[in-house]
Design a protein around this motif. Structure first.
Motif, PDB file in Angstrom:
ATOM      1  N   LEU A   1       0.843  -1.233   0.079  1.00 27.77           N
ATOM      2  CA  LEU A   1      -0.015  -0.097  -0.036  1.00 27.77           C
ATOM      3  C   LEU A   1       0.965   1.133  -0.079  1.00 27.77           C
TER       4      LEU A   1
ATOM      5  N   THR B   1       9.530   8.996 -12.161  1.00 25.98           N
ATOM      6  CA  THR B   1      10.632   8.029 -12.059  1.00 25.98           C
ATOM      7  C   THR B   1      10.296   6.857 -12.915  1.00 25.98           C
TER       8      THR B   1
ATOM      9  N   TYR C   1      12.954   4.399   4.180  1.00 24.88           N
ATOM     10  CA  TYR C   1      12.049   5.478   3.465  1.00 24.88           C
ATOM     11  C   TYR C   1      12.941   6.924   3.225  1.00 24.88           C
TER      12      TYR C   1
ATOM     13  N   TYR D   1      12.884   8.260  -0.442  1.00 21.11           N
ATOM     14  CA  TYR D   1      12.526   9.907  -0.825  1.00 21.11           C
ATOM     15  C   TYR D   1      13.803  10.258  -1.676  1.00 21.11           C
TER      16      TYR D   1
ATOM     17  N   LEU E   1      13.219   9.090  -5.153  1.00 22.44           N
ATOM     18  CA  LEU E   1      12.170   9.740  -5.761  1.00 22.44           C
ATOM     19  C   LEU E   1      12.581  11.234  -6.000  1.00 22.44           C
TER      20      LEU E   1
ATOM     21  N   PHE F   1      11.716  15.931   3.421  1.00 26.22           N
ATOM     22  CA  PHE F   1      11.025  14.468   3.826  1.00 26.22           C
ATOM     23  C   PHE F   1      11.796  13.684   4.768  1.00 26.22           C
TER      24      PHE F   1
ATOM     25  N   PRO G   1      -1.650  -1.433   6.896  1.00 28.42           N
ATOM     26  CA  PRO G   1      -2.270  -0.279   6.371  1.00 28.42           C
ATOM     27  C   PRO G   1      -2.754   0.860   7.195  1.00 28.42           C
TER      28      PRO G   1
ATOM     29  N   VAL H   1       0.263   3.008   7.411  1.00 25.07           N
ATOM     30  CA  VAL H   1       0.651   3.749   6.236  1.00 25.07           C
ATOM     31  C   VAL H   1      -0.399   4.825   6.343  1.00 25.07           C
ATOM     32  N   LEU H   2      -1.540   4.512   6.460  1.00 30.10           N
ATOM     33  CA  LEU H   2      -2.694   5.659   6.446  1.00 30.10           C
ATOM     34  C   LEU H   2      -2.390   6.768   7.479  1.00 30.10           C
TER      35      LEU H   2
ATOM     36  N   TYR I   1       5.148   7.695   6.952  1.00 31.08           N
ATOM     37  CA  TYR I   1       6.098   7.800   5.994  1.00 31.08           C
ATOM     38  C   TYR I   1       5.936   8.959   5.172  1.00 31.08           C
ATOM     39  N   PHE I   2       4.999   9.649   5.307  1.00 31.66           N
ATOM     40  CA  PHE I   2       4.590  10.886   4.370  1.00 31.66           C
ATOM     41  C   PHE I   2       3.593  11.711   4.814  1.00 31.66           C
ATOM     42  N   PRO I   3       3.366  12.975   4.402  1.00 28.62           N
ATOM     43  CA  PRO I   3       2.472  13.921   4.917  1.00 28.62           C
ATOM     44  C   PRO I   3       1.130  13.400   4.615  1.00 28.62           C
TER      45      PRO I   3
ATOM     46  N   TYR J   1      -1.494  13.972   1.563  1.00 23.33           N
ATOM     47  CA  TYR J   1      -1.484  13.568   0.254  1.00 23.33           C
ATOM     48  C   TYR J   1      -2.773  12.357   0.105  1.00 23.33           C
ATOM     49  N   LEU J   2      -3.068  11.871   1.188  1.00 21.69           N
ATOM     50  CA  LEU J   2      -4.125  10.729   1.154  1.00 21.69           C
ATOM     51  C   LEU J   2      -5.363  11.297   0.443  1.00 21.69           C
TER      52      LEU J   2
END
Lengths: 270, 334, 271
Positions: A37, A50, C44, C48, C51, C57, C182, C185-186, C190-192, C195-196
């Motif tokens: 996910l 990318t 992570y 980043y 990416l 980040f 999940p 993650v939600l 690992y990220f702002p 963005y969800l």
């Protein structure tokens, strides 16, 4: 063989008999989602340009197929010993403990593969992942993957036979490190040169890359690109043979040592 | 208030998917007085553990009523819990990473005891069970017997009014079993407001400890009396085993005729001495004198004689119809 | 009342003691768990870099790595704990005692949080040292306030779930295993979280880590701009969530204990 099949059956029961069959099938399909996910979200949001989504997604999924086996084998030592208190009876039975562990590993591997296949059925069309399978490599890789996973799982189980604390965190740390270095999520070329070189020799790297190529029909990044797919298959076969033999021997010594220390039926009630 | 526990018409049914409902208890009634050690005997699946679980607030009855120290276990369970303790045989409870002392302190805190009081009692009881020197050992290093002694101390440290002992000497060696039995007996004698409910598979244990026992089978109480009463009720005749130098069938017929109706004589042989052995079931204890006279008249010499006392196990066998180990049926919770 | 309070506090203290000092005896556990957290963080950060996102980040990931062990502790150390206590045979002894279940669970939470703090701080330290991550300490007191409110809310949620584990067995454990990744993650570890997207964010906001992490990032990472809400609002929501969870937990524990006594679930092992 009878012992191996019986162990597979026990593994299946432990995995599935906690609920109704249809709920378990849903669970089987939903479980791998957790593993990829984050990959989808991150690559869709930040990595569109990318073009690495297929690389990361296939890599993560095939890493998952192995990691499920390691974790289950490590966990089964403690589960059988402390929770169900059956480890001593397995040792007393005519089936060797190694055969029993391999049976459990086979079930876990097949369950993980089933989950992967179900998810690939929607991931490939929805995310437009490259899909030009070379079935020969895919089948050979899948079989060798079992030996890689079982070999590493046996090695971990041998260590866990000699510990009396449920140290899943140790496995977590070990395979967390392997996850980073195996290039499952991103090409290890992002690492400093030394680590990028180490990544090429992590036993899981060639398996994951082989499976990526076998399913996508492409070489997706420069990581291990100097090797042909056939050469990769050779590396995977060699890793599988070495790891499985190593695991097999380690469990033998681990069991002997555990018997000597009296750890076969120790219960700690943590 | 003389009743520590009152059980009235207690029933418990377990409903399980795909199988017929299991009636673990069918209208069980008994009471236990303060100062008493009360035994619950029965084969596996008879309903002993289910009864203990209901009395100790872990399980609700399907019907009927149970009070502990006057409090209803269903409605007033928060009042019951400070007054009770539960010790089960073969239990591996607690935390293996704690030392004996820490483990006992932890459980004392669950009863709200002040630490200094708890520590003093822990020391006292660990010394009683000869485990004071092992107080700093981790729980996972202890043998079964040592662990059970710690469990016993855990149950006693909080000074309960009612102690539930569910097979307390299960898997424990003879020496540790004797220690545990002695402590339980002394503990009840120490204060008049204490009582113990004991379930056990060892008849001798129940006979030795209990002032009363209830025999339970298939969820029904078959008998409820003092062990001596149960044994007495079993058979009012007197039984003797007599080893003699010689005795043939003709002599036996003479003696049987002499003793009269109601007195049975069975001729066998002593397995050790290989001599003839007579087993006599006599109407009255005084008939033994007539039997000895009759044997003498036949020229028979007595080598050895002993009176056969009925045991609690005989009483149990008569009521339940089988030995403990013969019973295979198990309930969902026991 | 005083007696009840003392019983609650003594139980809390005893259960927390096992968590903090008992587990400290296993040094390998501490080292391994720090390493595990560090590897996840490393994964992570390099992801980043691959990416090509901005260097800020790395800071977000390090903060996520700091909070993730608490999330895991809530799930495996609080929510599922009653299931394990039952399997070990401790639950019946806990229930036979006069101490309320909530006292055990709060004890587990306090002990778990203190124990996890060490692990989390180690991950934070390695993250800062190895990846040269920079934070602003201008709003440190406020960040600490947000952090503790987040913990209160997270552990409250853990106690709510623990009541489900009391009744259910392996099925609840399997479900926790299923949702762990999940959910993590939600919650934007690992990220702002912004963005969800609104739909997923609505669900994710029920997990206290989501807004807690977002507020912490606003207060500690100066270049962080993709916030969900202003940290003040997030703090208020977290307080509200914590109170609601505490209320539900108190009700659920009582009602589930009654149901479990009725249906013979309290001592049913190997379920």
């Amino acid at each position: 063989m009878r012992g191996f099949l019986a162990s597979m059956y026990i593994g299946l029961q432990i995995e599935s008999n906690w609920t109704k069959k249809w709920v378990w099938l849903l669970y089987l399909a939903a479980y791998p989602i957790g593993s990829f996910l984050a990959v989808i979200i991150l690559y869709r949001v930040f990595g569109q340009k990318t073009g690495l989504l297929p690389y990361a997604l296939y890599g993560t999924i095939f890493y998952y197929s192995l990691s499920m086996v390691f974790f289950d084998m490590a966990f089964s030592v403690h589960d059988d010993r402390e929770h169900y208190q059956t480890l001593k009876y397995i040792f007393l039975s005519s089936t060797s403990y190694r055969t029993y562990l391999c049976g459990r590993a086979a079930t876990r591997y097949l369950i993980a593969l089933a989950g992967i296949i179900i998810n690939l059925c929607w991931l490939i069309p929805v995310l437009r992942l490259p899909f030009h399978p070379n079935w020969g490599y895919l089948i050979a890789g899948t079989i060798l993957g079992y030996l890689v996973a079982a070999g590493l799982g046996l090695a971990v189980a041998s260590v866990f036979l000699l510990t009396i604390k449920l140290d899943v965190d140790v496995v977590d740390a070990l395979f967390g490190g392997m996850f980073v270095l195996s290039g499952a999520l991103f090409p290890p070329t992002a690492f400093p040169a030394v680590f990028a070189k180490i990544a090429e020799f992590v036993p899981l790297s060639p398996f994951i890359e082989l499976m990526r190529r076998a399913i996508s029909g492409k070489i997706l990044t420069s990581f291990l690109s100097d090797m042909s797919t056939f050469q990769l298959l050779g590396r995977v076969a060699l890793s599988a043979a070495v790891l499985f033999a190593l695991g097999w021997v380690l469990v033998y010594f681990g069991s002997r040592q555990a018997q000597r220390k009296g750890y076969i039926d120790v219960t700690t009630a943590f | 208030m003389h009743t520590a526990i009152q059980v009235e018409n207690l029933s418990r049914v377990f409903n399980r998917r795909g199988t017929a409902p299991f009636h673990a208890l069918r209208g069980v009634s008994f009471d236990v007085s303060y100062g008493e050690i009360f035994g619950l005997l029965g084969p596996n699946g008879a309903g002993k553990t289910t009864t203990i679980k209901i009395m100790s607030t872990l399980l609700l009855p399907t019907s009927g009523r149970v009070t502990v120290a006057g409090f209803d276990v269903e409605k007033d369970y928060t009042h019951v819990r400070p007054l009770i303790s539960l010790i089960s045989g073969g239990e591996t409870s607690g935390y293996g990473i704690l030392t004996v002392e820490e483990q006992l302190w932890m459980f004392s805190q669950f009863y709200g005891m002040e630490t200094h009081v708890a520590r003093a009692r822990i020391e006292e009881y660990l010394k009683v069970v000869s485990m004071w020197d092992s107080r700093r050992q981790q729980m996972n290093r202890l043998s079964t017997g040592m662990r059970q002694k710690v469990n016993l101390v855990r149950g006693l440290v909080t000074d309960p009014k009612v102690l539930f002992l569910d097979e307390p000497t299960l898997g424990v060696d003879v020496e540790a079993s004797v220690i545990i039995r002695n402590i339980v007996r002394d503990w009840v004698r120490e204060k008049p407001e204490r009582s113990v409910i004991l379930t056990t598979h060892y008849m001798a244990e129940a006979d030795e400890l209990c002032s009363r026992v209830a025999i339970i089978n298939h969820g029904l109480i078959l008998a409820n009396a003092a062990p001596s009463q149960l044994k007495q009720d079993l058979d009012s005749r007197a039984h003797y085993e007599i080893t003699v130098d010689r005795l043939d069938g003709e002599q036996l017929d003479h003696i049987t005729a002499f003793m009269g109706e109601g007195n049975d004589l069975v001729l066998g042989s002593d397995k050790v001495a290989k001599s003839p052995m007579l087993v006599a079931h006599l109407m009255h204890e005084s008939d033994i004198a007539r039997l000895i006279t009759a044997l003498a008249e036949q020229g028979v010499t007595l080598e050895y004689m002993r009176k056969l006392e009925p045991t609690l196990e005989d009483a149990f066998l008569k009521m339940v119809g089988k030995r403990f180990e013969d019973e295979e049926e198990t309930s969902p919770v026991s | 009342m005083k007696k009840k309070l003392l019983l609650f506090l003594r139980t809390l203290n005893a259960r927390a003691y096992v968590r903090i000092f008992g587990q400290m005896r296993e040094a390998t556990w501490v080292v391994a768990s720090v390493l595990g957290g560090f590897f996840t963080m490393t994964t992570y950060i390099y992801l980043y870099r691959t990416l090509g996102t901005g260097s800020e980040f790395s800071g977000l990931v390090v903060l996520g790595g700091f909070m993730t062990p608490f999330f895991l502790n809530v799930l495996w150390g609080v929510a599922t704990q009653l299931y394990w206590e039952k399997e070990m045979g401790n639950l019946e002894l806990m229930l036979v005692s006069p101490a309320p279940l909530s006292a055990f669970l709060v004890g587990l939470s306090v002990g778990g949080a203190m124990h996890t703090m060490l692990r989390s701080l180690a991950v934070l330290f390695f993250g800062i040292a190895v990846f040269k991550v920079q934070f602003t300490l201008l709003h440190l007191p406020l960040a600490l306030l947000v952090f503790f409110v987040t913990l209160f809310s997270m552990y409250g949620l853990g106690i709510v779930f623990s009541s489900l584990f009391l009744y259910h067995g392996r099925d609840a454990w399997r479900t926790a295993d299923l949702v762990m990744e999940p959910t993590n993650v939600l919650s934007g570890s690992y990220f702002p979280a912004r963005y969800l997207g609104l739909g997923l964010l609505g669900i994710a906001a029920l997990i206290p880590t989501t807004l807690g992490l977002d507020a912490l990032r606003q207060l500690l990472v100066p270049s962080f701009t993709v916030k969900v809400l202003d940290w003040r609002w997030e703090l208020l929501i977290l307080i509200g969530l914590g109170l609601v969870f505490a209320f539900i937990a108190s009700w659920a524990l009582r009602s589930v204990e009654y149901k479990a006594r009725r249906d013979a679930r309290l001592t049913l092992r190997w379920q």
